[in-house]
Design an enzyme around this catalytic site. Structure first.
Site, PDB file in Angstrom:
ATOM      1  N   THR A 171       0.896  -4.508   4.166  1.00  0.00           N
ATOM      2  CA  THR A 171       0.636  -4.935   5.468  1.00  0.00           C
ATOM      3  C   THR A 171      -0.197  -6.112   5.680  1.00  0.00           C
ATOM      4  OG1 THR A 171      -1.572  -3.898   5.272  1.00  0.00           O
ATOM      5  CG2 THR A 171       0.457  -2.327   6.105  1.00  0.00           C
ATOM      6  N   THR A 211       0.782  -1.290  -0.098  1.00  0.00           N
ATOM      7  CA  THR A 211       0.022   0.115  -0.054  1.00  0.00           C
ATOM      8  C   THR A 211       0.761   1.299   0.012  1.00  0.00           C
ATOM      9  OG1 THR A 211      -1.937  -1.162   1.128  1.00  0.00           O
ATOM     10  CG2 THR A 211      -1.779   1.344   1.389  1.00  0.00           C
TER      11      THR A 211
END
EC number: 3.5.1.1
Length: 336
Positions: A85, A12
């Protein structure tokens, strides 16, 4: 000034809106342009290993990351890995077993929002990670996120979108980074042994999550196709009565062929202890089962991937499993 190598893998933190959702598009050098203040902290070089959503991380990429660090280990004072993540806890655990006794810090970080949008957590996480990598008292594999420094084997993603996404499971955080200051909670004990790299993995490991009414045929299929099954049972651990007969039959057959079972729990905190209830105590004693105790699932899976490649003897592997690495297991009630 210290010399830090930043390794990009995507995630991300590197993503842009691509029309069909976020997708990694920024390279590691581009990401660093958003935090120009880190140039005052250290000298930074950058390597891009891949640029993928962390859903697509594989053991092959862990080998690439660890191999890159091994190749560059003597030339840098620390390493920062930019990562998505979703599988970051798996990667931080895997690297803890693949790179042991590192006197140099190997920091893994990422973000819940891309670095190029307003309100992102990426800039702070990246700055904190580089700051931590530059500190003289930093070492070993850690995950840095939302100001928390977590041992690589103890991290777990607990929030899907919030900035405090990662918690340290069954172990205190190592340190807290506040306003560019590192507040350490665990005393610094320098590594005495030389760094060791283990770049071979056996990824023939699967996880079987026990659910009420689970069909017994699953056990035979998994034993046929995997060298190790990590069973996530209920509570402190046990085997349901409806699959117990099949479990005994399969264990007696496959344990003789060098296959392994590790018993774990679906409960995140406090860990397993199969000695407490009848549904766990007898089966553990009958097969001298390995038990995960207070380890995270991510640590259990990745530790077995490393150990399966290093050991063929059940007793040797069992002993190695209960040997603590980077704070991974502290509550093993075993006589090794």
């Amino acid at each position: 000034m210290k010399k830090i190598l930043v390794i990009g893998t995507g995630g991300t933190i590197a993503s842009k809106q691509m029309g069909e959702g976020l997708s990694p598009a920024l390279s590691a050098p581009e990401i660093l342009t958003y935090v120009p203040e880190v140039e005052k902290l250290c000298e930074i070089d950058v390597l891009q290993i891949c640029n993928i959503d962390s859903t697509n991380i594989t053991p092959k990429i862990w080998i690439d990351i660890a191999g890159t660090i091994k190749k560059n280990y003597d030339f840098y004072d620390g390493f920062v890995i930019l990562h998505g993540t979703d599988t970051m806890a798996y990667t931080s655990a895997a690297l803890s077993y693949m790179i042991q006794n590192s006197r140099k810090p190997i920091v893994i970080t990422g973000a819940q929002k891309p670095i190029n949008i307003d309100g992102t957590d990426a800039k702070v996480n990246l700055r904190d990670s580089i700051l931590y990598a530059c500190d003289d008292y930093s070492q070993n594999i850690v995950l840095v996120f939302d100001g928390n420094v977590i041992a690589g084997t103890r991290a777990k993603k607990m929030m899907a979108r919030s900035f405090n996404a990662f918690h340290s499971v069954n172990f205190p955080i190592l340190a807290r980074i506040q306003e560019k200051h590192i507040i350490r909670y665990i005393p610094y004990i320098p590594m005495r042994e030389r760094v060791r790299f283990f770049l071979d993995l056996n990824d023939s490991v699967c996880v079987l999550k026990v659910i009420p009414g689970m069909r017994e045929g699953m056990l035979e299929y998994l034993f046929e196709n995997y060298d190790c099954i990590v069973i996530e049972s209920f509570g402190v651990g046990g085997i349901p009565d409806n699959v117990l007969e099949k479990f005994y039959a399969e264990m007696e057959k496959w344990q003789k062929m060098g296959k392994f079972i590790v018993m774990a729990t679906q409960v995140v905190n406090e860990g397993s202890n199969m000695e407490i209830y009848q549904v766990g105590q007898k089966v553990k004693k009958d097969f001298n089962l390995i038990e995960a105790y207070d380890m995270t699932l991510e640590a259990t899976v990745t530790k077995m991937m490393v150990l399966l490649k290093r050991y063929t003897s059940y007793s040797d592997l069992r002993r190695a499993f209960y040997t603590e690495i980077n704070y991974d297991i502290l509550c093993a009630f075993e006589t090794i």
